[in-house]
Design an enzyme around this catalytic site. Structure first.
Site, PDB file in Angstrom:
ATOM      1  N   HIS A  12      16.877  11.120  -3.802  1.00 45.81           N
ATOM      2  CA  HIS A  12      16.455  12.389  -3.200  1.00 45.81           C
ATOM      3  C   HIS A  12      17.518  13.468  -3.468  1.00 45.81           C
ATOM      4  O   HIS A  12      17.206  14.572  -3.928  1.00 45.81           O
ATOM      5  CB  HIS A  12      16.240  12.157  -1.693  1.00 45.81           C
ATOM      6  CG  HIS A  12      15.954  13.379  -0.875  1.00 45.81           C
ATOM      7  ND1 HIS A  12      14.795  13.542  -0.155  1.00 45.81           N
ATOM      8  CD2 HIS A  12      16.679  14.504  -0.626  1.00 45.81           C
ATOM      9  CE1 HIS A  12      14.811  14.699   0.477  1.00 45.81           C
ATOM     10  NE2 HIS A  12      15.955  15.297   0.219  1.00 45.81           N
ATOM     11  N   GLU A  13      18.761  13.133  -3.187  1.00 47.25           N
ATOM     12  CA  GLU A  13      19.830  14.127  -3.387  1.00 47.25           C
ATOM     13  C   GLU A  13      19.983  14.476  -4.862  1.00 47.25           C
ATOM     14  O   GLU A  13      20.254  15.619  -5.222  1.00 47.25           O
ATOM     15  CB  GLU A  13      21.153  13.613  -2.823  1.00 47.25           C
ATOM     16  CG  GLU A  13      21.127  13.259  -1.346  1.00 47.25           C
ATOM     17  CD  GLU A  13      20.494  14.310  -0.461  1.00 47.25           C
ATOM     18  OE1 GLU A  13      20.701  15.512  -0.728  1.00 47.25           O
ATOM     19  OE2 GLU A  13      19.762  13.936   0.476  1.00 47.25           O
ATOM     20  N   HIS A  35      17.621  16.974  -6.024  1.00 41.72           N
ATOM     21  CA  HIS A  35      18.019  18.316  -5.592  1.00 41.72           C
ATOM     22  C   HIS A  35      18.955  19.008  -6.583  1.00 41.72           C
ATOM     23  O   HIS A  35      19.096  20.229  -6.540  1.00 41.72           O
ATOM     24  CB  HIS A  35      18.782  18.235  -4.270  1.00 41.72           C
ATOM     25  CG  HIS A  35      17.912  18.260  -3.053  1.00 41.72           C
ATOM     26  ND1 HIS A  35      16.887  19.148  -2.887  1.00 41.72           N
ATOM     27  CD2 HIS A  35      17.954  17.522  -1.914  1.00 41.72           C
ATOM     28  CE1 HIS A  35      16.334  18.941  -1.697  1.00 41.72           C
ATOM     29  NE2 HIS A  35      16.952  17.961  -1.091  1.00 41.72           N
TER      30      HIS A  35
HETATM   31 ZN   LIG Z   1      16.767  17.108   0.815  1.00 37.87          ZN
END
Ligand SMILES: [Zn+2]
Length: 913
Positions: free
Chosen positions: A338-339, A342
């Site tokens: 997830h990170e 980003h």
């Molecule tokens: Zn996030």
């Protein structure tokens, strides 16, 4: 900017969207040079640190004025374009006024900032294991202003040059790589003793590419670091996804506290990192743009992780120093991915303002699950998603405070409350549906164009829809309107049409219903789904997939009905009709009577269909359509044996909630005891992850239910074998979990809790000890815990850290007997009277912990009582009425708690009938 920004303004801390828009219309920010001096951070009495900031920026309207955001301790001097500004006139509580701008400006500020104990700003933590000091920053949405003066809004991107002064033996890190290291003069007294320390160093980091201030980051402390490397070469053919066959070298690092180093599985993390980078290069066609990639696991962290480019921070709960289940490892991998997503969605291309927070969070949430599914060895990613993330979204989307995925965020306080199940999980679910609707390839192509077009800039919903329309050739307006700009959960049911004269068994019809909670109007959405038929396989005693058909649900379909004529349904045997086979769309599933009877009697064989069905059953419990008694029965007969531990953990959590909130008081005692007995029995029959998950649940259940305390005591003193239990590792985590339950019943005293802490003093033990102490059934204990929680201070008047505050709140709420429950209930009035004071005195993060945590939402519905007339419902309504002018974010918390309470009471009422 003009004179309407004169100081002081009482709420100047709460930057509004309009102010931000005016400021970004006026300014272009070139760069920041920020030096923070942490050389004295190791001193026992360290409270503040000096900061020196220089900012170059342009103004489109010379002569106008603007302001910097700043929430530090003090400002010593401000020099704008060579002119010193008088600080009393120009420095407000949260802003620094900059008048009479030129076209090109430079402002230089000497200020003092405070170390944070709340996890907002620069957090300072002392490791109880070895007294070492660790620091890290956390800024989103707007806390870099707690460290340095800044134009704090996501669309005023700039380049940042950071320097940190600190002990030379520490890890000193930032977003960019270290480029210079200068040894300063000695002369700093060693805080640990009388001897002069080694001279400190000043480390300067590479100037960053253009980025938003909320993702800048600093790190300092004696962190343990393991280095790695990621290397892909254009010529050798191993660089799928790197545009133009580029080569790429990325220095990798993973860090944690020194006292956790022996438990740190660094190589596994580095390997996941490499796989993730390969995956995202293929998906996005844009090489990782941030230089190095450090991932740091930090103490007392407020969230799971934060996507600071080149310096991602994670909660150190992901450093598994006690036994962890496979589901925990998978969750950690999901967060890591997830990170990493980003680094592109959010960091490279950023939303203009917090309305479009979904533009990064929904994408990262979806891409995180996709990456775990496609780039790691876990096969349960979409099961975790169906069971965990989506459950979060369905709960949030039925609250009166729900909102469209594209939200209306007028100011920073509203932004802070918006990191919720809609922005993350519903958004991700809708993107999963979009990939099914538009096709995975189109989705990928749209993402690639989006990055190529908006790199290092800001974007809005319109920019994303534009690339999507280019790629698909379709007008996406109505899709976006239905899914992104309208709130509420669609409900899908599959029914068998009239079959009296149809030997084939009748035609399956899918029905879509939905209401926009904001307007009360019906809403229909376009869905691409699969409808599955599962039939009892008598050989295995399970429901197995018999047939499935893909179908498009046209929102204009008459009566919301879509027939699926190609689907055959065998008659005269138990069967399940599942209108969201493969969990492709975002919808609550309403099972027809025959399907419900089948799934309450037979397990579903397919893991993803099974997870979808369990999610539907839990929704029915929350809606008062399935009693908690029947749900708990199903969990005990079919749920505990499920292979995927992530599903079992979810069901165990839901069972506890069902008992606490959805069960009528007359039934609760017996059902609790049933479950405790069953879990105790399971401990003798299971091993590995299942045994551990069950032990954890039994400990939490035993905080209220006392039938298995002898067993917990035996496990603590190493005689679990007497109860037939073997193989369960009673480590620090379980020891404290059992002690907390025993403390709640008065079976261990403070002396025993203190002795346990002395025997092994770790950060985890400190938190657990605090919770256990507050759980004790004693008038003084409860009164003190309540006071400490409201004041945010400990027994000696020292500020409680975020984790210690939560432990105090949670311990206070534990009652194993009616007398203790009445001690807690006696504080209800004081709770309501303190709300505004708590909100105004604490940071928003700390206040949210206290206000949501102390709300006594688990209540009994007396026989014959109407849920809406329950005293706590009425008291909450009265507070909301009397405080119509209270901050919206505070009111939102109370409205949500009241709704959770009402839902529980209504389910209790339904179960009493
Ligand atoms: Zn996030």
């Amino acid at each position: 900017m003009d004179s309407e920004l004169a100081f002081p303004r009482a709420d100047e801390e709460n930057l509004t969207r309009e102010e931000a828009a005016r400021r970004s219309a006026l300014l272009t920010v070139q760069d920041y040079e920020v030096e923070v001096d942490l050389r004295a951070a190791g001193a026992a009495d360290a409270v503040t640190y000096p900061v020196h900031t220089r900012i170059h920026f342009e103004a489109s309207e010379p002569g106008a004025s603007t302001f910097l955001d700043h929430l530090g301790d003090s400002v010593e001097s401000v020099v704008l374009n060579g002119v010193a500004l008088e600080t009393p006139t120009h420095v407000g509580p949260a802003r620094i006024l900059l008048p009479e701008l030129r076209a090109g400006n430079v402002v230089e500020i000497f200020s003092t900032a405070r170390y944070s104990r709340s996890g907002e700003g620069l957090h300072r933590f002392v490791d109880p294991a070895d007294d070492q000091v660790y620091l890290y920053t956390q800024y989103e949405p707007a806390d870099s202003r707690r460290v340095f003066p800044v134009f704090e809004q996501p669309d005023l991107k700039a380049q940042f040059s950071f320097s940190i002064i600190g002990p030379h033996v520490w890890q000193l890190r930032s977003n960019g790589a270290e480029i210079a290291r200068e040894v300063l003069d000695a002369g700093t007294p060693d805080p640990q003793g009388g001897v002069l320390a080694e001279p400190p160093v000043c480390v300067t980091f590479e100037k960053t590419p253009r980025m938003s201030s909320y993702i800048t980051a600093l790190l300092a402390g004696p962190y343990h670091r393991v280095a790695g490397h990621y290397s892909r070469h254009g010529g050798s053919g191993d660089v799928a996804g790197l545009p133009g066959g580029e080569s790429l070298e990325v220095e990798l690092g993973v860090l944690c506290r020194a006292s956790l180093a022996e438990h740190f599985d660094a190589e596994e993390l580095l390997e996941l990192t490499r796989r993730g980078l390969d995956f995202f290069h293929q998906e996005f066609g844009y090489a990782y743009p941030w230089g190095k990639y450090d991932q740091v696991f930090v103490p007392e962290y407020n969230l799971g992780a934060m996507e600071n480019p080149g310096l991602v921070t994670f909660t150190e709960k992901y450093v598994f120093d006690t036994a962890a289940t496979d589901a925990q490892y998978e969750t950690r991998a999901n967060t890591l991915m997830h990170e990493m997503a980003h680094m592109w969605f959010g960091d490279l291309v950023t939303m203009h303002w917090w309305d479009d927070l979904w533009l990064k969070e929904s994408f990262a949430d979806y891409m995180g699950s996709l990456a775990v599914d496609e780039a790691t060895d876990w096969t349960t990613s979409w099961i975790s998603f169906a069971n965990g993330r989506k459950a979060w979204a369905y709960v949030q989307d039925q609250l009166p405070t729900t909102h469209p995925i594209v939200a209306d965020i007028p100011d920073l306080e509203a932004a802070d409350q918006n990191f919720d199940g809609i922005t993350y999980a519903k958004g991700a679910s809708v993107l999963k549906q979009l990939a099914a609707y538009a096709g995975r390839e189109s989705f990928r192509e749209a993402a690639q164009r989006y990055f190529a077009r908006h790199a290092f800039g800001n974007a809005t919903l319109a920019d994303f829809l534009a690339v999507l329309e280019e790629v698909t050739g379709a007008n996406m307006d109505s899709w976006a309107q239905a899914w992104l700009q309208t709130a509420g959960v669609p409900v899908l049911s599959a029914e068998l049409g009239d079959s009296a004269e149809d030997p084939s068994g009748g035609t399956v019809v899918v029905r879509q219903q939905g209401t926009d909670p904001a307007t009360g109007e019906p809403v229909a959405r376009p869905h691409r789904i699969r409808v599955g038929v599962h039939v009892l396989d008598t050989a295995t005693g399970t429901l197995r997939l018999h047939a499935a058909e893909e179908v498009f649900l046209d929102p204009a379909a008459a009566g919301g009905l879509t027939p699926v004529p190609a689907l055959s349904v065998p008659r005269d045997q138990p069967r399940l009709l599942l209108p969201n086979e493969g969990d492709l769309t975002y919808a609550k599933i309403s099972l027809d009577a025959e399907s419900l009877a089948a799934v309450l009697s037979y397990p579903v064989a397919d893991p993803l269909a099974r997870a979808t069905v369990w999610a539907a059953l839990w929704s029915m419990v929350r809606d008062g359509e399935l009693s908690s008694r029947r749900f708990l029965q199903a969990v005990q007969t079919m749920g505990l044996g499920i292979e995927e531990i992530v599903v079992v953990q979810g069901l165990l959590r839901q069972s506890l909630t069902a008992l606490e909130r959805f069960t009528p008081p007359a039934q609760r005692g017996a059902l609790q005891q049933d479950l405790a007995g069953r879990l105790a029995g399971e401990l003798t029959r299971t091993d590995g992850d299942h045994q551990r998950a069950i032990a954890r649940t039994l400990a939490v259940l035993s905080r209220r239910e006392g039938s298995q305390l002898d067993l917990l005591e035996a496990l603590l003193d190493g005689s679990g074998e007497d109860f037939g239990i073997s193989g369960l590792r009673i480590d620090e985590e379980l020891r404290w979990a059992f002690l907390q339950a025993l403390a709640a019943h008065g079976r261990v005293d403070m002396g025993q809790l203190d002795a346990e802490l002395t025997a092994k003093t770790t950060a985890r033990a400190r938190i657990a000890h605090r919770l256990a102490a507050a759980a004790r059934p004693d008038r003084r204990v409860k009164a003190d815990a309540f006071e400490q929680a409201l004041g945010g201070t400990d027994e000696d008047g020292r500020e409680l850290s975020n984790d210690h505050l939560t432990a105090t709140v949670e311990g206070f709420g534990i009652a194993a007997d009616p007398a203790t429950a009445s001690l807690i209930a006696a504080q209800t009035e004081a709770y309501f009277e303190s709300l505004l004071r708590v909100w105004n005195q604490m940071s928003q993060g700390q206040a949210t912990r206290v206000i949501s945590g102390l709300y006594p939402g688990a209540q009994d519905l007396e026989e014959g009582q109407v849920p809406e007339e329950h005293p706590l419902v009425l008291r909450t309504a009265a507070w909301l009425q009397e405080n119509a002018e209270a901050p919206g974010a505070l009111r939102r918390l109370l409205i949500e708690e009241q709704d959770h309470l009402l839902r529980g009471l209504r389910a209790q009422a339904a179960a009493q009938v």
